[in-house]
Design a protein around this motif. Structure first.
Motif, PDB file in Angstrom:
ATOM      1  N   GLY A  32       8.318  -7.830  -3.612  1.00 15.01           N
ATOM      2  CA  GLY A  32       7.423  -8.082  -4.771  1.00 15.01           C
ATOM      3  C   GLY A  32       6.667  -6.836  -5.146  1.00 15.01           C
ATOM      4  O   GLY A  32       5.512  -7.578  -5.869  1.00 15.01           O
ATOM      5  N   GLY A  33       6.913  -5.864  -4.440  1.00 15.00           N
ATOM      6  CA  GLY A  33       5.777  -4.726  -5.309  1.00 15.00           C
ATOM      7  C   GLY A  33       3.993  -5.302  -4.155  1.00 15.00           C
ATOM      8  O   GLY A  33       2.624  -3.990  -4.944  1.00 15.00           O
ATOM      9  N   THR A  34       4.238  -5.915  -3.289  1.00 13.05           N
ATOM     10  CA  THR A  34       2.874  -5.933  -1.998  1.00 13.05           C
ATOM     11  C   THR A  34       2.957  -4.097  -2.098  1.00 13.05           C
ATOM     12  O   THR A  34       3.362  -4.267  -1.073  1.00 13.05           O
ATOM     13  CB  THR A  34       2.733  -6.670  -1.751  1.00 13.05           C
ATOM     14  OG1 THR A  34       3.352  -7.843  -1.530  1.00 13.05           O
ATOM     15  CG2 THR A  34       1.663  -6.748  -0.598  1.00 13.05           C
ATOM     16  N   THR A  35       1.276  -4.094  -2.228  1.00 13.48           N
ATOM     17  CA  THR A  35       1.109  -2.038  -1.403  1.00 13.48           C
ATOM     18  C   THR A  35       0.762  -2.639  -0.290  1.00 13.48           C
ATOM     19  O   THR A  35       0.526  -3.397   0.541  1.00 13.48           O
ATOM     20  CB  THR A  35       0.432  -1.945  -2.661  1.00 13.48           C
ATOM     21  OG1 THR A  35      -0.872  -2.587  -2.222  1.00 13.48           O
ATOM     22  CG2 THR A  35       0.663  -1.444  -3.847  1.00 13.48           C
ATOM     23  N   GLN A  36       0.434  -1.261   0.370  1.00 14.72           N
ATOM     24  CA  GLN A  36       0.311  -1.638   1.702  1.00 14.72           C
ATOM     25  C   GLN A  36      -1.214  -0.417   1.744  1.00 14.72           C
ATOM     26  O   GLN A  36      -1.923  -0.167   1.314  1.00 14.72           O
ATOM     27  CB  GLN A  36       1.322  -0.092   2.825  1.00 14.72           C
ATOM     28  CG  GLN A  36       2.650   0.027   2.049  1.00 14.72           C
ATOM     29  CD  GLN A  36       2.832  -1.379   2.771  1.00 14.72           C
ATOM     30  OE1 GLN A  36       3.149  -1.907   4.268  1.00 14.72           O
ATOM     31  NE2 GLN A  36       3.938  -2.340   2.237  1.00 14.72           N
ATOM     32  N   ARG A  37      -1.573  -1.123   3.211  1.00 11.95           N
ATOM     33  CA  ARG A  37      -2.801  -1.103   3.792  1.00 11.95           C
ATOM     34  C   ARG A  37      -2.735   0.437   4.670  1.00 11.95           C
ATOM     35  O   ARG A  37      -2.366  -0.273   5.885  1.00 11.95           O
ATOM     36  CB  ARG A  37      -3.816  -2.554   3.608  1.00 11.95           C
ATOM     37  CG  ARG A  37      -4.786  -3.027   3.054  1.00 11.95           C
ATOM     38  CD  ARG A  37      -5.227  -2.715   2.055  1.00 11.95           C
ATOM     39  NE  ARG A  37      -5.900  -4.499   1.846  1.00 11.95           N
ATOM     40  CZ  ARG A  37      -6.508  -4.522   1.542  1.00 11.95           C
ATOM     41  NH1 ARG A  37      -7.429  -4.697   3.119  1.00 11.95           N
ATOM     42  NH2 ARG A  37      -6.744  -5.671   0.744  1.00 11.95           N
ATOM     43  N   ALA A  38      -3.741   1.218   3.958  1.00 11.76           N
ATOM     44  CA  ALA A  38      -3.685   2.237   4.996  1.00 11.76           C
ATOM     45  C   ALA A  38      -5.134   2.701   5.864  1.00 11.76           C
ATOM     46  O   ALA A  38      -6.127   2.874   4.961  1.00 11.76           O
ATOM     47  CB  ALA A  38      -3.262   3.260   4.434  1.00 11.76           C
ATOM     48  N   THR A  39      -5.330   3.383   6.871  1.00 14.79           N
ATOM     49  CA  THR A  39      -6.380   3.438   7.206  1.00 14.79           C
ATOM     50  C   THR A  39      -6.409   5.240   7.418  1.00 14.79           C
ATOM     51  O   THR A  39      -8.034   5.597   7.971  1.00 14.79           O
ATOM     52  CB  THR A  39      -6.911   2.718   8.911  1.00 14.79           C
ATOM     53  OG1 THR A  39      -5.792   3.484   9.670  1.00 14.79           O
ATOM     54  CG2 THR A  39      -6.840   1.895   9.099  1.00 14.79           C
ATOM     55  N   ALA A  40      -5.979   6.374   6.993  1.00 17.06           N
ATOM     56  CA  ALA A  40      -6.392   7.464   7.425  1.00 17.06           C
ATOM     57  C   ALA A  40      -4.682   7.920   6.706  1.00 17.06           C
ATOM     58  O   ALA A  40      -3.840   7.345   6.190  1.00 17.06           O
ATOM     59  CB  ALA A  40      -5.834   7.165   8.975  1.00 17.06           C
ATOM     60  N   PRO A  41      -4.987   9.425   5.382  1.00 17.56           N
ATOM     61  CA  PRO A  41      -4.539  10.215   4.351  1.00 17.56           C
ATOM     62  C   PRO A  41      -3.329  10.151   5.382  1.00 17.56           C
ATOM     63  O   PRO A  41      -2.784  10.139   6.438  1.00 17.56           O
ATOM     64  CB  PRO A  41      -5.443  11.058   4.134  1.00 17.56           C
ATOM     65  CG  PRO A  41      -6.728  10.914   4.454  1.00 17.56           C
ATOM     66  CD  PRO A  41      -6.338  10.059   5.245  1.00 17.56           C
ATOM     67  N   ALA A  42      -2.237  10.356   4.319  1.00 20.08           N
ATOM     68  CA  ALA A  42      -0.941  11.108   4.621  1.00 20.08           C
ATOM     69  C   ALA A  42      -1.163  12.130   6.063  1.00 20.08           C
ATOM     70  O   ALA A  42      -2.041  12.708   5.371  1.00 20.08           O
ATOM     71  CB  ALA A  42      -0.318  10.975   4.149  1.00 20.08           C
ATOM     72  N   ASN A  43      -0.151  12.637   6.474  1.00 17.38           N
ATOM     73  CA  ASN A  43      -0.420  13.467   7.748  1.00 17.38           C
ATOM     74  C   ASN A  43      -0.109  14.654   7.271  1.00 17.38           C
ATOM     75  O   ASN A  43       0.851  15.863   7.870  1.00 17.38           O
ATOM     76  CB  ASN A  43       0.658  13.312   9.508  1.00 17.38           C
ATOM     77  CG  ASN A  43       1.341  12.521   9.030  1.00 17.38           C
ATOM     78  OD1 ASN A  43       2.542  12.534   8.111  1.00 17.38           O
ATOM     79  ND2 ASN A  43       2.158  12.407  10.287  1.00 17.38           N
ATOM     80  N   GLN A  44       0.779  14.435   5.428  1.00 15.14           N
ATOM     81  CA  GLN A  44       1.951  15.824   5.407  1.00 15.14           C
ATOM     82  C   GLN A  44       1.343  15.642   4.137  1.00 15.14           C
ATOM     83  O   GLN A  44       1.647  14.422   3.402  1.00 15.14           O
ATOM     84  CB  GLN A  44       3.357  15.905   5.576  1.00 15.14           C
ATOM     85  CG  GLN A  44       4.255  14.655   5.845  1.00 15.14           C
ATOM     86  CD  GLN A  44       5.271  15.414   5.560  1.00 15.14           C
ATOM     87  OE1 GLN A  44       6.217  15.954   5.497  1.00 15.14           O
ATOM     88  NE2 GLN A  44       6.588  14.073   6.180  1.00 15.14           N
ATOM     89  N   VAL A  45       2.099  16.447   2.899  1.00 11.94           N
ATOM     90  CA  VAL A  45       2.114  16.671   0.946  1.00 11.94           C
ATOM     91  C   VAL A  45       3.126  16.927   1.189  1.00 11.94           C
ATOM     92  O   VAL A  45       3.687  18.083   1.372  1.00 11.94           O
ATOM     93  CB  VAL A  45       0.173  16.856   0.692  1.00 11.94           C
ATOM     94  CG1 VAL A  45       0.501  16.899  -0.304  1.00 11.94           C
ATOM     95  CG2 VAL A  45      -0.593  16.405   1.519  1.00 11.94           C
ATOM     96  N   LEU A  46       4.310  16.809   0.913  1.00  7.61           N
ATOM     97  CA  LEU A  46       5.105  17.131  -0.294  1.00  7.61           C
ATOM     98  C   LEU A  46       4.929  17.733  -1.461  1.00  7.61           C
ATOM     99  O   LEU A  46       4.337  17.611  -2.126  1.00  7.61           O
ATOM    100  CB  LEU A  46       6.340  16.167  -0.040  1.00  7.61           C
ATOM    101  CG  LEU A  46       6.615  15.158   0.994  1.00  7.61           C
ATOM    102  CD1 LEU A  46       8.165  14.492   0.824  1.00  7.61           C
ATOM    103  CD2 LEU A  46       7.234  16.537   2.079  1.00  7.61           C
ATOM    104  N   ASP A  47       6.563  18.403  -1.663  1.00 11.78           N
ATOM    105  CA  ASP A  47       6.224  19.382  -3.420  1.00 11.78           C
ATOM    106  C   ASP A  47       6.758  18.542  -4.064  1.00 11.78           C
ATOM    107  O   ASP A  47       6.193  18.054  -5.386  1.00 11.78           O
ATOM    108  CB  ASP A  47       7.084  20.370  -3.785  1.00 11.78           C
ATOM    109  CG  ASP A  47       6.202  21.578  -2.355  1.00 11.78           C
ATOM    110  OD1 ASP A  47       4.798  21.505  -2.327  1.00 11.78           O
ATOM    111  OD2 ASP A  47       6.977  22.112  -2.083  1.00 11.78           O
TER     112      ASP A  47
END
Length: 202
Positions: A49-64
């Motif tokens: 249903g489009g429910t977002t996620q909760r995160a406690t830390a940033p992503a460990n990688q960034v893509l182009d």
């Protein structure tokens, strides 16, 4: 002449049936109340249903790879607030931490309390959209004419790039809706210290 063989239904059987029926009703009520948190948990885990996620830390990688993020704001008719995104549509890289600002203003004549629900579209994006900081489900109290800016810190999971459904997503819309709170929780803070009045130039 009366039929001597006629017998009355046994009273204990009636009581047994009544107890069983009452047990079924109680069980159904219990399931109804339990279904709300279970459904919320299911949505948070699956992104249903489009429910977002909760995160406690940033992503460990960034893509182009990038995705466009739009911001939508709605108000329930029961609350006299103006609610709008301050941040314009943004293009972010997968895994990049970004911040969006929403602004709520009480345009009524009395102090009121609201709380926001949220979702993202398309629904398939819910499992990849992670929030690090959010004002959702936090009660906000505003006096007449007062405004508050509320940040949302988020990132889009890099895993979206390798998912069969996710790789087709080019745009995500984050949507919030403010609802009135009829019985505010005790201790809801007065927002006067962080509030900005319309037209004050700040």
């Amino acid at each position: 002449m009366s039929d001597a063989t006629t017998s009355r239904p046994a009273a204990p059987n009636n009581r047994k049936v009544a107890v069983i029926c009452a047990s079924v009703v109680v069980s159904m009520l219990g399931l109804a109340y339990a279904s709300v948190p279970l459904y919320q948990l299911f949505c948070q885990v699956t992104g249903f249903g489009g429910t977002t996620q909760r995160a406690t830390a940033p992503a460990n990688q960034v893509l182009d790879r990038t995705v466009d993020v739009r911001f939508d704001a709605n108000v329930n008719p029961g609350i006299q607030w103006r609610f709008e995104p301050v941040t314009v549509p943004t293009t972010v890289r997968l895994g990049e931490t970004a911040v969006a600002i929403y602004r709520a203003t009480n345009i009524g004549t009395t102090t009121s309390v609201g709380t926001a629900s949220y979702n993202v579209t398309p629904d398939q994006a819910g499992v990849f959209f992670n929030k690090l900081e959010c004002f959702c489900f936090t009660e906000q109290a505003l006096a007449p004419g007062e405004s508050i800016d509320m940040p949302v810190q988020y990132f889009v999971d890099p895993a979206m790039a390798s998912d069969d459904d996710g790789r087709r997503i080019k745009q995500i819309t984050l949507s919030y809706t403010f609802h009135p709170v009829a019985a505010p929780a005790k201790g809801v803070a007065d927002n006067s210290k962080s509030v900005k009045r319309d037209g004050d130039g700040s």
